[in-house]
Design a protein around this motif. Structure first.
Motif, PDB file in Angstrom:
ATOM      1  N   ASN A 132      -3.317  -1.083  13.838  1.00 50.54           N
ATOM      2  CA  ASN A 132      -2.817  -1.057  12.465  1.00 50.54           C
ATOM      3  C   ASN A 132      -1.319  -0.784  12.397  1.00 50.54           C
ATOM      4  O   ASN A 132      -0.815  -0.345  11.365  1.00 50.54           O
ATOM      5  CB  ASN A 132      -3.573  -0.007  11.649  1.00 50.54           C
ATOM      6  CG  ASN A 132      -5.014  -0.406  11.407  1.00 50.54           C
ATOM      7  OD1 ASN A 132      -5.321  -1.240  10.571  1.00 50.54           O
ATOM      8  ND2 ASN A 132      -5.917   0.194  12.178  1.00 50.54           N
ATOM      9  N   TRP A 159      -7.957  -0.693   6.868  1.00 56.10           N
ATOM     10  CA  TRP A 159      -6.990   0.018   6.037  1.00 56.10           C
ATOM     11  C   TRP A 159      -6.453   1.248   6.777  1.00 56.10           C
ATOM     12  O   TRP A 159      -7.188   1.943   7.469  1.00 56.10           O
ATOM     13  CB  TRP A 159      -7.627   0.481   4.721  1.00 56.10           C
ATOM     14  CG  TRP A 159      -7.987  -0.625   3.790  1.00 56.10           C
ATOM     15  CD1 TRP A 159      -9.162  -1.320   3.750  1.00 56.10           C
ATOM     16  CD2 TRP A 159      -7.164  -1.180   2.764  1.00 56.10           C
ATOM     17  NE1 TRP A 159      -9.141  -2.265   2.761  1.00 56.10           N
ATOM     18  CE2 TRP A 159      -7.911  -2.207   2.127  1.00 56.10           C
ATOM     19  CE3 TRP A 159      -5.865  -0.913   2.311  1.00 56.10           C
ATOM     20  CZ2 TRP A 159      -7.414  -2.952   1.075  1.00 56.10           C
ATOM     21  CZ3 TRP A 159      -5.369  -1.662   1.253  1.00 56.10           C
ATOM     22  CH2 TRP A 159      -6.123  -2.664   0.658  1.00 56.10           C
ATOM     23  N   CYS A 184       0.633   2.438   2.904  1.00 58.93           N
ATOM     24  CA  CYS A 184      -0.665   1.785   2.881  1.00 58.93           C
ATOM     25  C   CYS A 184      -0.556   0.491   3.675  1.00 58.93           C
ATOM     26  O   CYS A 184       0.332  -0.332   3.404  1.00 58.93           O
ATOM     27  CB  CYS A 184      -1.107   1.501   1.443  1.00 58.93           C
ATOM     28  SG  CYS A 184      -2.668   0.589   1.315  1.00 58.93           S
ATOM     29  N   TYR A 235      -2.793  -2.848   5.391  1.00 62.63           N
ATOM     30  CA  TYR A 235      -4.052  -3.596   5.486  1.00 62.63           C
ATOM     31  C   TYR A 235      -3.896  -4.680   6.533  1.00 62.63           C
ATOM     32  O   TYR A 235      -2.973  -5.507   6.468  1.00 62.63           O
ATOM     33  CB  TYR A 235      -4.426  -4.220   4.144  1.00 62.63           C
ATOM     34  CG  TYR A 235      -5.691  -5.059   4.224  1.00 62.63           C
ATOM     35  CD1 TYR A 235      -6.933  -4.457   4.359  1.00 62.63           C
ATOM     36  CD2 TYR A 235      -5.618  -6.454   4.182  1.00 62.63           C
ATOM     37  CE1 TYR A 235      -8.096  -5.209   4.452  1.00 62.63           C
ATOM     38  CE2 TYR A 235      -6.778  -7.223   4.271  1.00 62.63           C
ATOM     39  CZ  TYR A 235      -8.009  -6.596   4.399  1.00 62.63           C
ATOM     40  OH  TYR A 235      -9.155  -7.350   4.501  1.00 62.63           O
ATOM     41  N   SER A 250      -0.745  -8.855   8.801  1.00 61.43           N
ATOM     42  CA  SER A 250      -0.948  -7.565   8.135  1.00 61.43           C
ATOM     43  C   SER A 250       0.064  -7.416   7.014  1.00 61.43           C
ATOM     44  O   SER A 250       1.138  -8.034   7.030  1.00 61.43           O
ATOM     45  CB  SER A 250      -0.820  -6.400   9.126  1.00 61.43           C
ATOM     46  OG  SER A 250       0.506  -6.302   9.619  1.00 61.43           O
ATOM     47  N   SER A 287       1.896  -4.350   4.412  1.00 64.92           N
ATOM     48  CA  SER A 287       2.123  -2.910   4.246  1.00 64.92           C
ATOM     49  C   SER A 287       2.911  -2.665   2.979  1.00 64.92           C
ATOM     50  O   SER A 287       3.798  -3.457   2.618  1.00 64.92           O
ATOM     51  CB  SER A 287       2.885  -2.333   5.441  1.00 64.92           C
ATOM     52  OG  SER A 287       2.209  -2.582   6.656  1.00 64.92           O
TER      53      SER A 287
END
Length: 678
Positions: free
Chosen positions: A55, A567, A596, A598, A605, A607
């Motif tokens: 992530n 998440w 945050c 995803y 991705s 952010s």
């Protein structure tokens, strides 16, 4: 908002957690059951969780999730800041200094672990307080291409980058381009100043601005070729950068009821070439060599019309060469390292206008070191001696100094989880090149900053004692630190004919400080929820030629990271860095972020970063001057930094990637121009 975040994380840190059963990890210095943090003699090794790597769009994102002690990582602005004045932060990839472009384009899937060194040995040179060394596996084949588009939604601020890497056989070709820009408006500056004149009268001035503006446009490109085998690595990197700051500080200032303009702009270009070679020999021996050449061209103009018209132009050229050679022999139970660093710089800076001066500076530095690291029984140790020669010439002023840098560290495990470490070091502090120039620059109608060519380096003596405790889910440190700076370079205000000159001097100055700090990280829910809380009490002692100033402050912060499948949610807050040095009491601005992220799939991705939420005009800097003749209170606030929302889109496509060994890269290009400015 800040208090709410602190309270939430404090409650989380007090939550009990059950210990989970994991496999035993055995390393050369300590064994901890299931721990992702391994304490070492010079710092710690951190093994990021799978969720943290998956992530994270780049190295900045991963380092922000780790919440390293004394380090602030701003993912949106791609910056890493040390929250102390112990020295700089140096980020490396496989032991070699990394540029911002290297961190943005790092192959995240190849990361093995992070080495956080908060006690660097003599091997790393001087002026470095923290080293973040990212260990990455060597890609054998395939290619990767990607882009990162970062744009603020509430102001003009962005960073757009493109990169690509291709591996074929023993060769790797890499190319990256980075475009950075911002236009921040609505900055507020407020200064309350008082000056004691020779007559004893006090002249009070209120300077303020309600609409300062800051602009910046920069281009950075890197071209890298590397050739590697199982026992050698050769890498060549060419870096070109251009930084334009039109009307960097464009403001209409007000002094009581008198208005005047304050303008400045600058432009710099800097190509550099970096050549690196590493060779492994039999019997655990290795040789590393690195040579970097840098050229910097700087032009600019400054206008400050307080009291009367005042304007000057700058035209500067800087040429520098830096080289290093290191031999290492990994014996048992210790490792021997010896090496040398040599750097030479020539700066030619021409000031024209109301400042009419030509400043030619020749500097060179030779640094020799030897280091022994290993363990005897349960004792781990690291000892070394560095010797440096600093040469400086400017006009008729010449300096030639030799310094010795002994350093010794010893650690001992009191129990399987509790470890004690003590460190002692004598080093030197060298002033910035600009401060030793013979140029004087007007700051305002009452003050002028004056360079001092007679400034010489000073000794720095430090003691550090640390207790660290680690389990599979909890890490805690308690640290005490004491630093002495005898005959150090400190500021001094000189009063003459109603004007005040700010300069630097060694004289009989002494600047010492002491702190007690604690750092705690808890996996509340294993690999799902992590909380970090740190803080400490700092005490500063400043003894100048004709003044004594002391100051006590609290510096701390906290963070919370939650991993919920695709998440990732995070919150971070700190109160900045409050310190006192000389006659300046500084207050680095506090920061609080909410993030945050995803991850749609392995390639894409998105952010969202919220910086300083619920704040319209957050503080960006605060300074107090407590001189005998000059007293000031200065504060700066920024409208655009308040409620700042930034969106980042990351996309990377790779094919046929296989890994082995360790990837090497480097960047040691020069950044210092020697220009004295407002």
């Amino acid at each position: 908002m800040k208090r709410l975040l602190f309270c939430l994380l404090a409650v989380c840190a007090l939550t009990s957690a059950a210990q989970d059963t994991e496999k035993t990890v055995t390393l050369d210095e300590v064994t901890v059951k299931g721990a992702r943090t391994i304490q070492k003699v010079d710092g710690q090794w951190i093994y990021p969780a799978k969720q943290q790597i998956e992530n994270s769009a780049n190295a900045y994102s991963l380092l922000a999730k780790l919440t390293l002690p004394h380090i602030r990582v701003d993912e949106a602005m791609n910056s890493i800041t040390a929250l102390t004045n112990l020295g700089t932060v140096q980020v490396r990839i496989n032991d070699i200094i990394a540029s911002r472009e290297d961190l943005q384009t790092l192959d995240m899937q190849g990361i093995d672990h992070i080495e956080f060194v908060d006690n660097p040995g003599v091997r790393y040179g001087e002026g470095i307080a923290y080293i973040i060394n990212i260990k990455v596996k060597k890609p054998m084949s395939g290619y990767v291409f990607g882009t990162q588009l970062t744009n603020s939604l509430t102001t003009v601020n962005g960073n757009e980058s493109l990169f690509g890497k291709i591996n074929h056989g023993r060769s790797e070709f890499a190319l990256s381009y980075d475009f950075d820009y911002h236009n921040f408006k609505g900055a507020e500056y407020d200064e309350q100043a008082s000056y004691e004149l020779e007559s004893g009268d006090i002249a009070s001035i209120h300077r303020y601005s309600l609409n300062k503006q800051s602009k910046n446009i920069s281009h950075n490109a890197q071209l890298t070729y590397s050739l590697s085998d199982s026992n050698y690595v050769f890498q060549a990197k060419f870096l070109g950068s251009s930084d334009i700051q039109p009307q960097r500080s464009n403001a209409k200032m007000m002094i009581n009821v008198i208005s005047y303009d304050e303008l400045s702009s600058s432009c710099s270009t800097s190509p550099s070439l970096d050549l690196y070679y590493h060779q492994d020999f039999r019997r655990h021996q290795s040789l590393t060599a690195n040579v970097v050449g840098t050229y910097i061209k700087t032009t600019g103009d400054t206008e400050n019309n307080e009291g009367s018209a005042y304007r000057y132009d700058i035209n500067g050229r800087t040429y520098s060469l830096w080289s290093e050679a290191v031999y290492e022999n990994q014996l048992k139970p210790f490792t021997i390292s010896v090496g040398a660093q040599y750097g030479q710089r020539y700066s030619h800076n021409r000031y024209q206008g109301d400042v009419d001066a030509t400043n030619d500076m020749h500097t060179s530095n030779l640094y020799l070191f030897s280091q022994l690291r290993g363990h005897l029984g349960k004792f781990s140790f690291m000892g070394g001696l560095g010797t440096s020669r600093r040469y400086y010439r400017q006009g008729d002023a010449t300096q030639d100094y030799w310094f010795f840098r002994p350093k010794f560290t010893v650690s001992y495990p009191l129990t399987n989880r509790l470890k004690m470490k003590y460190d002692f070091e004598i080093s030197q502090h060298t002033s910035q090149i600009a401060l030793v120039s013979n140029v004087s620059i007007k700051q305002n109608a009452m003050e002028t900053i004056l360079g001092n060519p007679d400034i010489h380096p000073n000794r720095v003596i430090s003691h550090q004692l640390k207790l660290s405790y680690s389990t599979s889910r909890f890490t805690s440190e308690l640290q005490g630190y004491y630093r002495l700076n005898p005959h150090c370079n400190m500021e001094k205000y000189i009063r003459q004919d109603g004007h005040f000159y700010q300069t630097q001097t060694n004289a009989d100055n002494e600047c010492n400080f002491f702190y007690i700090n604690t750092y705690n990280q808890w996996d509340i829910i294993s690999e799902k929820l992590t909380a970090t809380v740190y803080g400490g009490i700092y005490r500063f002692f400043n003894f100048g030629e004709d003044y004594t100033h002391t100051y006590t402050s609290f510096n701390g912060g906290c963070s919370l990271q939650a991993y919920l499948g695709r998440w990732t949610l995070g919150a971070y807050a700190d109160n900045g860095w409050n310190f006192m040095e000389g006659e300046h009491r500084g207050h680095q601005a506090p920061a609080w972020y909410i993030t945050c992220n995803y991850r749609l799939n392995d390639a894409f991705s998105i952010s969202l970063y919220a910086q300083h939420p619920l704040s319209q005009h957050p503080l960006t800097n605060k300074t107090e001057v407590v001189s005998r003749y000059v007293q000031k209170e200065i504060s700066q606030h920024s409208r655009d930094y308040g409620n700042m929302f930034t969106l980042k889109l990351s996309y990377r496509f790779d094919h046929g990637r296989k890994y082995r060994d360790i990837q090497r890269s480097m960047n040691h290009s020069d950044k210092e121009t020697g220009i004295l400015s407002k």
